[in-house]
Every structure is written in structure tokens, then in C-alpha cells.
Design a protein around this motif. Sequence first.
Motif, PDB file in Angstrom:
ATOM      1  N   GLY A  40      16.630  18.255  23.842  1.00 31.19           N
ATOM      2  CA  GLY A  40      16.158  19.622  23.681  1.00 31.19           C
ATOM      3  C   GLY A  40      16.541  20.215  22.345  1.00 31.19           C
ATOM      4  N   CYS A  41      17.691  19.778  21.822  1.00 29.89           N
ATOM      5  CA  CYS A  41      18.102  20.126  20.460  1.00 29.89           C
ATOM      6  C   CYS A  41      17.816  18.919  19.576  1.00 29.89           C
ATOM      7  CB  CYS A  41      19.583  20.477  20.405  1.00 29.89           C
ATOM      8  SG  CYS A  41      20.020  22.009  21.284  1.00 29.89           S
ATOM      9  N   SER A  46      24.780  21.059  15.245  1.00 36.96           N
ATOM     10  CA  SER A  46      23.938  22.237  15.463  1.00 36.96           C
ATOM     11  C   SER A  46      22.792  21.859  16.390  1.00 36.96           C
ATOM     12  CB  SER A  46      23.410  22.756  14.122  1.00 36.96           C
ATOM     13  OG  SER A  46      22.638  21.762  13.481  1.00 36.96           O
ATOM     14  N   CYS A  47      22.142  22.869  16.970  1.00 40.50           N
ATOM     15  CA  CYS A  47      21.020  22.575  17.859  1.00 40.50           C
ATOM     16  C   CYS A  47      19.767  22.261  17.052  1.00 40.50           C
ATOM     17  CB  CYS A  47      20.777  23.768  18.796  1.00 40.50           C
ATOM     18  SG  CYS A  47      19.478  23.459  20.021  1.00 40.50           S
ATOM     19  N   PRO A  49      18.297  22.368  12.747  1.00 40.50           N
ATOM     20  CA  PRO A  49      18.836  22.368  11.383  1.00 40.50           C
ATOM     21  C   PRO A  49      19.231  23.770  10.916  1.00 40.50           C
ATOM     22  CG  PRO A  49      16.915  20.943  11.510  1.00 40.50           C
ATOM     23  CD  PRO A  49      17.018  21.644  12.836  1.00 40.50           C
ATOM     24  N   GLY A  50      20.527  23.940  10.637  1.00 40.77           N
ATOM     25  CA  GLY A  50      21.016  25.205  10.106  1.00 40.77           C
ATOM     26  C   GLY A  50      21.348  26.256  11.135  1.00 40.77           C
ATOM     27  N   THR A  51      21.227  25.957  12.420  1.00 39.54           N
ATOM     28  CA  THR A  51      21.506  26.964  13.444  1.00 39.54           C
ATOM     29  C   THR A  51      21.998  26.310  14.726  1.00 39.54           C
ATOM     30  OG1 THR A  51      20.573  28.745  14.807  1.00 39.54           O
ATOM     31  CG2 THR A  51      19.091  26.953  14.192  1.00 39.54           C
ATOM     32  N   LEU A  52      22.911  27.007  15.411  1.00 38.40           N
ATOM     33  CA  LEU A  52      23.399  26.540  16.713  1.00 38.40           C
ATOM     34  C   LEU A  52      22.482  26.965  17.844  1.00 38.40           C
ATOM     35  CD1 LEU A  52      27.210  27.372  16.312  1.00 38.40           C
ATOM     36  CD2 LEU A  52      26.149  25.112  16.198  1.00 38.40           C
ATOM     37  N   VAL A  53      21.535  27.864  17.542  1.00 39.25           N
ATOM     38  CA  VAL A  53      20.652  28.432  18.560  1.00 39.25           C
ATOM     39  C   VAL A  53      19.314  27.698  18.544  1.00 39.25           C
ATOM     40  CG1 VAL A  53      19.532  30.531  19.380  1.00 39.25           C
ATOM     41  CG2 VAL A  53      21.770  30.662  18.242  1.00 39.25           C
ATOM     42  N   PRO A  54      18.787  27.326  19.705  1.00 43.51           N
ATOM     43  CA  PRO A  54      17.493  26.632  19.723  1.00 43.51           C
ATOM     44  C   PRO A  54      16.355  27.541  19.282  1.00 43.51           C
ATOM     45  CG  PRO A  54      18.175  27.194  21.952  1.00 43.51           C
ATOM     46  CD  PRO A  54      19.338  27.496  21.058  1.00 43.51           C
ATOM     47  N   GLU A  65      20.087  22.321  26.924  1.00 45.12           N
ATOM     48  CA  GLU A  65      21.024  21.463  26.200  1.00 45.12           C
ATOM     49  C   GLU A  65      22.033  22.279  25.396  1.00 45.12           C
ATOM     50  OE1 GLU A  65      21.323  17.759  23.041  1.00 45.12           O
ATOM     51  OE2 GLU A  65      19.363  18.618  23.490  1.00 45.12           O
ATOM     52  N   SER A  66      21.555  23.338  24.728  1.00 43.78           N
ATOM     53  CA  SER A  66      22.478  24.148  23.929  1.00 43.78           C
ATOM     54  C   SER A  66      23.494  24.860  24.817  1.00 43.78           C
ATOM     55  CB  SER A  66      21.712  25.166  23.090  1.00 43.78           C
ATOM     56  OG  SER A  66      20.953  26.049  23.909  1.00 43.78           O
TER      57      SER A  66
END
Length: 311
Positions: A40-41, A46-47, A49-54, A65-66
Motif C-alpha cells: 500500500g506504501c 516513508s510511505c 517518496p518524501g512523506t510518511l503519509v499515503p 499499511e501506514s
Amino acid sequence: MRRPTISPTAYRRITLLALALLGIIVVTGAGVRLTGSGLGCSTWPSCEPGTLVPHDESGVHGVIESTNRYFTGFVSVGVILAVAGSFFRVPRRRDLTLWSWTLVAGVLGQIVLGGLTVLFHLSPPFVMGHFLLSAVLVGCAVVLHHRAGEPDSGERRPVATPEVRLLAKVLLAAASIVLLTGTVVTGSGPHGGDPDVERLPFFLPDVARVHAVSVWILLAATLWTLRLVHRGGASPSVERALKALVVLEVAQGAVGYLQYELGVPVGLVAVHILGSMLVLGATIVVLLRTSVVEPTRTTTPRAPDPVATGV
């Protein structure tokens, strides 16, 4: 500044929290796989590229998944509390500190292995290793919690015959084989975490039969051990632990057969995964209860006998 301290009772609660969190993340991790959200990520750690949020395009799978990754943070907090608590516990015990550090090593290993699992697109060997390491972590947490409830000083002595103590180790080995064969079944089955994931090249009914045989061997060995204990081979606490283990094994076996007959529905698979952790924990408890720490007894000096002293 006075150094903070915690009591043995408070520390045992902390170890219970760490154990619960480690058990829960096994189930939530399985939920990621069972819902097809393993990818899902798109990246790790990170989830996206460049962010932890999907991103929105990740959909519900990205959220699932996140969320499981975020929960790893709570697990890490629980483990950190277990380690820090072992330093601030009064009295401080070296065995508790060492066992708490095994949780740190395990969580770090899980983070690395989880990343490799994503990077290698849920390759079954990585998924299997991730689950087995989770089982080891749960086992270490069970030992830590048990030891945290033992007396701080005293001598360890067996409360079971050598034969029962040996069989308790055999049970743990058999339970480990059950877990291993179970991961092979999972790696060969339909729930790979993503529809495009390559599965193990085994015929599912065959590996399921091997797994079932390992379960029957574990149950037979448990019943045999219980028979010896019932004849006086160990303390009542060992017998109670064995009876609980038998109940869990029977229930786990029933769920396993039912899920196979119904085409491995995700709900029953999740219950089966939870049951595997309960069986493992109960097996370890049986082994732990074959010995106890007897507290050191302090004798209070008796007052002089007036007759003997002529007073």
C-alpha cells in the motif's frame, strides 16, 4: 536531583504492556497482508517518496499499511519503557535488564526486515522471516514478564522431574516447528499481501498436511507431559499451565481445519495467527514454571532465654 525509581509491581505492569503491544502488532501486521495492503506504501521507511503519509491514490491499502507502521511507534515506546524501567526498578536486576534489551534488538531487526520485505515486494521468505522474528519477540516478552514477577533474591530450584523438564523443552521445539510449517503454508497460500506477489512453489494441500501433522505431534507430546505431571511429576502450577496449553492447542487446531475447509477466509486466518502467539506463549510458560525462585528467608534473632541466662 533524586534518581527516579519504580517498584517491582509497576515494572511488571510495564512488561505486560510491552508484551501486549508486541502481540497486537503481530495481528495488525497480519491484517496488512490479509487485506492485500502489503504494498500500500510504495517505499520505505516513508510511505511515499518524501512523506510518511499515503497519497490519495494509495487508497485504503496505503492507509492500512501506514497505520500499521505508525503502530510500530507505540511498540517502540513500550519496549523503551521496559528497558528504562529495568534501570529504575528497585532493586535493579541484571536478568531483567538483559531480557529487556532482547526486545530492543528484536524491534530493530523487525524494522530492518520489514523494510527489506517491502523493497523485495513481499517475497515469501522475507514475510516468513518477519513473522518468525515477531514470534521470537513475543517469546522474549513472555520470559521478561514472568521473570519480573519472581522474587528478587533466592535460589532457583526445579519443581518438576528431569523427564518433565526435558519434555517441556521438547514442547517448545515442537511449537517452533509448528510455527515454521505454518509460515510455509502461508507462503504457499492465497494471502500474500498483494495480488501480484509470487508464492512459494509448493502444493498447498501437501504443506497444509505437513503443518497439521506437526500440530498433532505437539498435542500428543503435551498430553503425554500432562499425564506425567498428573502422576506427580511436577507442581500444580505446571499442571495448570499444561491444561491451558491443551485447550489452546485444540482450539487452534479446530480453527486451522475450519479455515482450510472454508477456503481460508481472512477473518479465521487472523484468529489463527492470534492463536499461534497464544500457543507459543503458553508453551513458554510451561517451561518457565518447571522451576521457581525460592525467596531468601531472613531469620530474626531470638531474644535470650531468661532461664538459660539465669535472669
